[in-house]
Design an enzyme around this catalytic site. Structure first.
Site, short mmCIF file in Angstrom:
data_model
loop_
_atom_site.label_atom_id
_atom_site.label_comp_id
_atom_site.label_asym_id
_atom_site.label_seq_id
_atom_site.Cartn_x
_atom_site.Cartn_y
_atom_site.Cartn_z
N ASP A 23 79.41 42.29 123.05
CA ASP A 23 80.31 41.94 121.95
C ASP A 23 81.51 41.13 122.47
OD1 ASP A 23 81.17 42.33 119.14
OD2 ASP A 23 82.84 43.39 120.09
N GLU B 272 77.60 37.51 122.56
CA GLU B 272 78.02 37.21 121.18
C GLU B 272 79.26 36.31 121.22
OE1 GLU B 272 80.37 38.09 117.39
OE2 GLU B 272 80.84 38.99 119.31
C1 GLC Z 1 82.64 41.04 117.21
C2 GLC Z 1 81.99 41.82 116.09
C3 GLC Z 1 82.96 41.97 114.98
C4 GLC Z 1 84.16 42.71 115.49
C5 GLC Z 1 84.73 42.03 116.72
C6 GLC Z 1 85.68 42.93 117.43
O1 GLC Z 1 82.99 39.78 116.83
O2 GLC Z 1 80.84 41.16 115.68
O3 GLC Z 1 82.40 42.66 113.90
O4 GLC Z 1 85.14 42.76 114.50
O5 GLC Z 1 83.75 41.73 117.67
O6 GLC Z 1 85.00 43.94 118.13
C1 GLC Z 2 85.69 37.02 116.61
C2 GLC Z 2 84.27 37.09 116.95
C3 GLC Z 2 83.46 36.63 115.78
C4 GLC Z 2 83.86 37.34 114.53
C5 GLC Z 2 85.32 37.47 114.35
C6 GLC Z 2 85.65 38.58 113.41
O1 GLC Z 2 86.08 35.74 116.37
O2 GLC Z 2 83.94 36.32 118.08
O3 GLC Z 2 82.15 36.95 116.00
O4 GLC Z 2 83.34 36.62 113.44
O5 GLC Z 2 85.93 37.84 115.53
O6 GLC Z 2 84.81 38.68 112.36
#
Ligand code: GLC
Ligand code: GLC
Length: 646
Positions: free
Chosen positions: A281, A323
């Site tokens: 993540d 991610e």
């Molecule tokens: C990633 C997750 C998102 C979350 C963020 C913080 O982007 O997909 O749902 O809010 O990380 O952990």
């Molecule tokens: C960050 C994450 C992305 C997410 C966002 C919160 O930017 O990288 O995945 O969409 O947080 O939703």
């Protein structure tokens, strides 16, 4: 590279741990020697200035050995049996789901395995299931114990039961590691709050606002509406802690080697649970530096490479998914560069393409999408995408301005149109979504809303408009088909397989109402899902089409992600087409992103060194005779074809 010193150090520790280097553990030993120097090098790039770097490096080696020793015989066997690059296969299709919203508890997944089988899904991404405070959980992404399953879902034992069943059914498991931060109720945070210096150093803590103010100057806000700024005051110790996401998510400090080693050990804990794909993540955020955005920094990549080589050594069957939802050029770097090409993350989300599909469906014009492909096609062989139309997060319009400008559009006006279109503000827009993360300073915003609602189903249903209902179903299927066939592992977001529209019940829950991403995270009503069995219902139409797409994917090995995609010359701006090729085989996939029939000349199929006579459409089961160059194939509104050269 090789170094006698490192070789000897590894040997010594392996011996101490009674690893049978000559026989039983020889494969592990070989992998270790092949990777040891690189692991050392990467580790030292990050931590050499620490006085005890040599000592802590020893802990890294021990962590790797422990991981291997704790790995079950079944998993070790799987490691060997998994072919190299097993994940490039066209036979894998995933679904991402919240266990509680999908079916209740982990153990209830047992009864749902048949459902996945019926659909053709054989990879499950279970959204975070580890302990997380109920009201401050960010959907489980604020973890207070990385090794304890949240009681709300059951126990670790339940997870193991499900994992074993899945294993029996040849299904794959994907879980998250939330690497960037912990919940403010994690033990480390609690200790830090009680004044324990050791644990304060696990986070970024400051006595006053001087450095936080400096950091804030160049770090963007991730949740500008609900969590502006990047620091939170901790009154118990009168300090400021870095919190890039919500104020209850404390950023871990990876410049401290103890943090890296703890988290590496946690990664191995997940490997040894039997995770096949580990979703890392928010990796873009794991290294911070004053004067920068603290995103995508070179050290973040060094950490990921280090993780990759450690995993490769001890638990090689587990693939890594980064991610990184960032700018197109930056996403590509998560596959590794230079001598680390294809040696960092095995997977990334094709977030650029996901957003561009939404761009194309809003405008009916595929050109912006096309101009981005040059960048996307740079992905190295041996790595893959997670392809998707929707996930649990918002849709960010993070592709580059030049991609928009090449078409002749103004990037500001174009993005404004997209936001208006998907939030339903734009006159005549069929979409029902909402803006997420509106930044009052920059007017940047992302988009929330379910696949079905953004494709117009919610509005069409409320207006009881038969034609628009059918059109929106067609759109949903076309969007899925486009992403299922483009190369990579498709990840269906649960509910989308039967067309769930937005779920507004989150508004009544104090732990969720501040975050409209919950509108597209439905609570499954199994009576509704039952309707999939009646082909005349909306659920039945969407389910059976999704099912059919998955089965077509499984049949066509040409769809596997072998870097075998060529985009077709755009003869019609409404149609996006690509060719998948392998040896002498060719399959053409064409998609009409507009609400009117589109015409494509037969010449399209003759441009790539072949003059096919007939094309078999796997979608409609029709055979087309290829016509004269100036004659046309006609594609229905939001229709598509999967044409194999016969
Ligand atoms: C990633 C997750 C998102 C979350 C963020 C913080 O982007 O997909 O749902 O809010 O990380 O952990
Ligand atoms: C960050 C994450 C992305 C997410 C966002 C919160 O930017 O990288 O995945 O969409 O947080 O939703």
């Amino acid at each position: 590279m090789y170094s006698t010193d490192i070789h000897e150090q590894v040997n010594e520790l392996l011996l101490a741990k009674k690893i049978d280097v000559a026989k039983k553990d020889n494969l592990f030993y070989t992998r270790f020697l092949a990777n040891a120097y690189t692991i050392y090098e990467l580790y030292m790039q990050l931590y050499k200035q620490h006085l005890n770097a040599k000592e802590t490096f020893k802990q890294v080696i021990e962590t790797i050995i422990n991981a291997y020793q704790n790995r079950s015989a079944i998993l070790k066997k799987k490691d060997i049996n998994k072919e190299q690059n097993w994940f490039l296969s066209n036979e894998i299709t995933g679904m991402s789901l919240y266990v509680d919203r999908f079916c209740g508890k982990l153990i209830d997944l047992n009864d749902k395995l048949n459902y996945f089988k019926e659909l053709g899904v054989n990879l499950l991404h279970l959204m975070p299931i580890f302990e997380s405070p109920q009201e401050e959980s960010d959907g489980g992404y604020a973890v207070s114990d990385f090794r304890k399953v949240n009681e709300h879902f059951g126990t670790l034992n339940d997870l193991q039961i499900i994992q074993n069943k899945m294993n029996d059914e040849n299904m794959y498991l994907m879980l998250d590691i939330v690497l960037n931060h912990t919940s403010h109720h994690h033990e480390w945070a609690n200790k830090a709050r009680q004044g324990d210096k050791k644990y304060q150093e696990y986070f970024y803590m400051f006595d006053d606002r001087r450095l936080p103010d400096e950091f804030d100057k160049s770090m963007p806000d991730i949740f500008p509406e609900t969590a502006p700024g990047n620091f939170t005051y901790v009154k118990e110790i009168n300090k400021w802690v870095m919190t890039v996401f919500h104020n209850y998510q404390w950023d871990l400090n990876y410049s401290n080697p103890a943090v890296f080693i703890e988290m590496l050990d946690t990664i191995f804990f997940y490997s040894n649970l039997g995770v096949d794909i580990l979703r890392i993540d928010a990796p873009a955020f794991i290294w911070k530096q004053l004067g920068t955005t603290s995103q995508n920094l070179p050290e973040a990549h060094t950490i990921l490479r280090l993780i990759k080589h450690c995993v490769q050594t001890a638990t090689p069957g587990m693939a890594l998914l980064g991610e990184a939802i960032v700018a197109p050029k930056e996403i590509m770097k998560y596959f590794g560069e230079g001598r680390f090409t294809a040696k960092e993350c095995d997977f990334a989300y094709n977030a650029t393409h996901m957003a561009l599909q939404w761009d194309a469906i809003a405008t009916g014009d595929t050109r912006v999408m096309l101009y981005a492909q040059e960048e996307i096609l740079r992905k190295p062989y041996g790595t893959s995408w997670i392809t998707y139309t929707r996930c649990h997060d918002d849709i960010g319009l993070g592709y580059d301005d030049y991609m928009i400008q090449r078409v002749g559009f103004s990037s500001y006006e174009h993005r404004k149109f997209l936001k208006d279109y998907f939030s339903g503000e734009f006159p005549g827009s069929p979409a029902k979504g909402a803006l997420f993360g509106v930044n009052p300073k920059t007017q940047d915003a992302r988009i929330s809303g379910s696949l079905a609602s953004l494709c117009g189903l919610e509005k069409a249903l409320s207006e009881n408009d038969e034609y628009d209902i059918e059109l929106s179903i067609q759109k949903i299927i076309m969007m899925q088909a486009h992403s299922f066939l483009i190369g990579g592992v498709p990840m269906i977001f649960y509910g989308d397989e039967v067309g769930y529209t937005n779920d507004y019940s989150y508004l009544n829950d104090a732990g969720k109402s501040y975050d409209n991403r919950w509108m597209h995270r439905p609570v499954i009503d199994w009576n509704k899902n039952e309707k999939r069995k009646d082909i005349g219902t909306i659920e039945g139409k969407i389910f059976s089409s999704t099912q059919k797409l998955i089965s077509i994917r499984k049949k066509l090995s040409i769809i596997a992600d072998k870097k075998n995609i060529t985009w077709l010359t755009p003869h019609n701006i409404h149609v996006a087409g690509y060719m998948r090729a392998w040896n002498s085989e060719r399959t053409y996939c064409l998609f009409n992103f507009s609400n009117k029939a589109a015409y494509v000349t037969w010449y399209t199929f003759k441009e790539h060194g072949m003059r096919p006579k007939t094309l078999f459409d796997h979608w409609t089961n029709q055979t087309f005779n290829v016509g004269l160059d100036q004659e046309y194939l006609i594609i229905e509104p939001y229709g598509f074809h999967i044409l194999e050269v016969k």
